[in-house]
Design a protein around this motif. Sequence first.
Motif, short mmCIF file in Angstrom:
data_model
loop_
_atom_site.label_atom_id
_atom_site.label_comp_id
_atom_site.label_asym_id
_atom_site.label_seq_id
_atom_site.Cartn_x
_atom_site.Cartn_y
_atom_site.Cartn_z
N ILE A 358 -15.89 -3.48 -45.55
CA ILE A 358 -16.19 -3.89 -46.93
C ILE A 358 -16.97 -5.20 -46.93
N ALA A 359 -16.52 -6.16 -46.11
CA ALA A 359 -17.18 -7.46 -46.06
C ALA A 359 -18.63 -7.33 -45.59
N GLU A 360 -18.84 -6.54 -44.55
CA GLU A 360 -20.20 -6.37 -44.01
C GLU A 360 -21.10 -5.66 -45.02
N HIS A 361 -20.54 -4.71 -45.74
CA HIS A 361 -21.32 -3.98 -46.75
C HIS A 361 -21.77 -4.92 -47.87
N LEU A 362 -20.86 -5.75 -48.36
CA LEU A 362 -21.20 -6.68 -49.44
C LEU A 362 -22.20 -7.73 -48.96
N ALA A 363 -22.00 -8.21 -47.73
CA ALA A 363 -22.90 -9.25 -47.19
C ALA A 363 -24.32 -8.73 -47.04
N ALA A 364 -24.47 -7.44 -46.77
CA ALA A 364 -25.80 -6.87 -46.53
C ALA A 364 -26.55 -6.54 -47.82
N GLU A 365 -25.87 -6.60 -48.97
CA GLU A 365 -26.49 -6.18 -50.23
C GLU A 365 -27.48 -7.21 -50.78
N GLY A 366 -27.35 -8.47 -50.41
CA GLY A 366 -28.26 -9.49 -50.91
C GLY A 366 -28.24 -9.57 -52.43
N GLU A 367 -29.42 -9.60 -53.05
CA GLU A 367 -29.51 -9.70 -54.51
C GLU A 367 -29.00 -8.45 -55.21
N ARG A 368 -28.97 -7.32 -54.48
CA ARG A 368 -28.50 -6.07 -55.10
C ARG A 368 -27.01 -6.11 -55.39
N ILE A 369 -26.31 -7.13 -54.90
CA ILE A 369 -24.87 -7.21 -55.07
C ILE A 369 -24.48 -7.27 -56.55
N GLN A 370 -25.41 -7.76 -57.39
CA GLN A 370 -25.10 -7.85 -58.83
C GLN A 370 -24.98 -6.48 -59.48
N ALA A 371 -25.50 -5.46 -58.83
CA ALA A 371 -25.45 -4.11 -59.40
C ALA A 371 -24.24 -3.32 -58.94
N ILE A 372 -23.44 -3.89 -58.06
CA ILE A 372 -22.30 -3.17 -57.50
C ILE A 372 -21.06 -3.37 -58.37
N ASP A 373 -20.27 -2.30 -58.54
CA ASP A 373 -18.98 -2.45 -59.20
C ASP A 373 -17.91 -1.77 -58.34
N VAL A 374 -16.66 -1.87 -58.77
CA VAL A 374 -15.55 -1.35 -57.98
C VAL A 374 -15.68 0.16 -57.80
N GLN A 375 -16.10 0.87 -58.84
CA GLN A 375 -16.22 2.32 -58.75
C GLN A 375 -17.23 2.72 -57.68
N MET A 376 -18.33 1.98 -57.57
CA MET A 376 -19.34 2.30 -56.55
C MET A 376 -18.76 2.11 -55.15
N LEU A 377 -17.95 1.06 -54.97
CA LEU A 377 -17.32 0.87 -53.66
C LEU A 377 -16.33 1.98 -53.35
N ARG A 378 -15.60 2.43 -54.36
CA ARG A 378 -14.67 3.55 -54.14
C ARG A 378 -15.43 4.80 -53.70
N GLU A 379 -16.53 5.07 -54.39
CA GLU A 379 -17.31 6.27 -54.07
C GLU A 379 -17.93 6.19 -52.68
N THR A 380 -18.19 4.98 -52.20
CA THR A 380 -18.79 4.80 -50.88
C THR A 380 -17.76 4.91 -49.77
N PHE A 381 -16.58 4.30 -49.98
CA PHE A 381 -15.61 4.17 -48.88
C PHE A 381 -14.36 5.03 -49.01
N LEU A 382 -14.12 5.61 -50.18
CA LEU A 382 -12.88 6.36 -50.38
C LEU A 382 -13.22 7.78 -50.83
N LEU A 383 -13.73 8.57 -49.92
CA LEU A 383 -14.19 9.90 -50.27
C LEU A 383 -13.04 10.84 -50.61
N LYS A 384 -11.88 10.65 -49.95
CA LYS A 384 -10.77 11.57 -50.13
C LYS A 384 -9.90 11.24 -51.34
N ASN A 385 -9.69 9.96 -51.58
CA ASN A 385 -8.78 9.56 -52.66
C ASN A 385 -9.32 8.32 -53.35
N ARG A 386 -10.02 8.50 -54.44
CA ARG A 386 -10.65 7.36 -55.11
C ARG A 386 -9.68 6.56 -55.95
N ARG A 387 -8.42 6.99 -56.02
CA ARG A 387 -7.39 6.17 -56.66
C ARG A 387 -6.81 5.16 -55.67
#
Length: 569
Positions: A358-387
């Motif tokens: 998670i840390a490496e993913h956020l660090a690599a986003e640069g200015e695009r980090i402003q467009a990220i929300d929690v739901q997007m992170l769930r969809e990226t890293f929690l394919l089986k259980n987004r709850r």
Amino acid sequence: MSTLEEALAEHFGLVRFRGLQEPVIRHVLEGRNALAIMPTGEGKSLCYQLPAMLTEGTTIVVSPLIALMEDQVRGLQRRGLPAACIHSQKERREREAALDAASRGEIKLLYVTPERFRVGSFLQRAQSLRPPLLAVDEAHCVSQWGHDFRPDYGRLGEVRQALGAPPCLALTATATPDVQRDIRAALGIGDAEMFHAGIERPNLCLSVHEVTSAEQKIDRASEVIERVGGPGVIYCALIRELLRLEGELQRRGFEPLIYHGELSSRERRDQQAKFEASEDGVILATNAFGMGVDKPDIRFLLHWQVPGTLDSYYQEIGRAGRDGAPSLCELLYFEEDVSVQRDFTEWANPEVAFVTQIAEHLAAEGERIQAIDVQMLRETFLLKNRRDGRIETCLNLLETAGCTKGELGRNFEWVRTPSADEIRTWIPDGKRERDLRRLLAMVQYARAERCRRHAVHEYFGFDGPDGCGACDLCLDVATWLDAQLPAAARRPVPRRQGPKNPPEAAAEETAPPVLRGDWIEVRGHGPCHVTRVHSGRGKRIKVDVEVARDLRTRSFDLSRVKWRRVEGD
């Protein structure tokens, strides 16, 4: 009357101390460290509030919740006592004004959350105050063995040293021997005298009602409401379960209040105020509800799902019967619910590799980090259980360590990238196993075959009774109810019952045009029952509704549809 009693009467209008208050206060006034373990309702806050009024300088109080701080400060200010709080929801000018007043000696009690000490400028100002006392409320949050561990609490020992090592008073309602040791070590108060009021609450009847289906739980909850009458609290572990229970109770003729973290702060204050003012109100709540609730006459407290630890369970039932009158505390034990707490435990203890990802993913986003929300992170890293709640845990850990600032999706900033070695220090070896053992202790309590109080006393390191005469294993609960709590004639609780002027909303909030429970008519959809009001900025207010004609759930932005308020049936 002693000088201390005169001060008690002068500042707080009270004529006598309760329980351990007086010995703790005298000890603190001597400038010595103390650890006070006192049940909910025994007046822990007076143990630092009165000494603060009698000593030179500003006492700093560390408290875990903004709402709790605000409530205490309002209560002190109503008495004309100089108190203030500093937190993230106040504007900078308000925070600076409070610090300036403290520097001039005009503030006796300054409440802060532990996270506030991350701000270097605040710590410098706090150092200049040379506080005569550091009070740490809800001190179990210091310990990783505690049921509500907060990493910033664990750093308060360093903070205390930075403040000049003032005397420290640590307070909590419950603490096992392990938690007590952690509190002493983390705060650097190994010499602190222990003041322990014990955990006995003889007016509470402890019961576990085992069920084999959700329908049986609903039936039992309805039975208790009808039999006891209220006021009562039903604790739910999940918001979706809380809302489902609300619907089921409404279909049976009840209109419970609700309290959970997805309500706006204004709605939470409104629901709490209605409950505190009611004579027989029933409130459905997550564990976000309880701290700072000033209602001594709660006659029943149900746990809809098994809690995660016996610590949190006993602290929550301690909110019942604070007036000393009999109260029923019952756990509705459904075997399948244990998996909910098992999931919570897993989510609270993510693997180092997952946090690093998670840390490496956020660090690599640069200015695009402003467009990220929690739901997007769930969809990226929690394919089986987004709850899965591990994303939130990771974000909390990164914020606590100073790797991020702001709120994801709004004003989020990436500050620095932690190393894998640093991340390992955030998730200590063995914590997951310890958390699972505490859940097991809770399950063993629910399945106990001997006195419930004996199990509780044993867990907290006391010699307990073999037969207490006030639990379901020592007597028949129906017989106890007949003897202790006369049958109530249940009166439905109107949605808008309560004080005409509930606590004032924060200055930046405006009243929404509708409240949860209202009926509105939306063009093209007809009458709709409002089930949730989302916080919004400007004129945008989003609501979830149940459409009367087909009972389907819909969401509307009221600024984008034609609607009007109507009276419900």
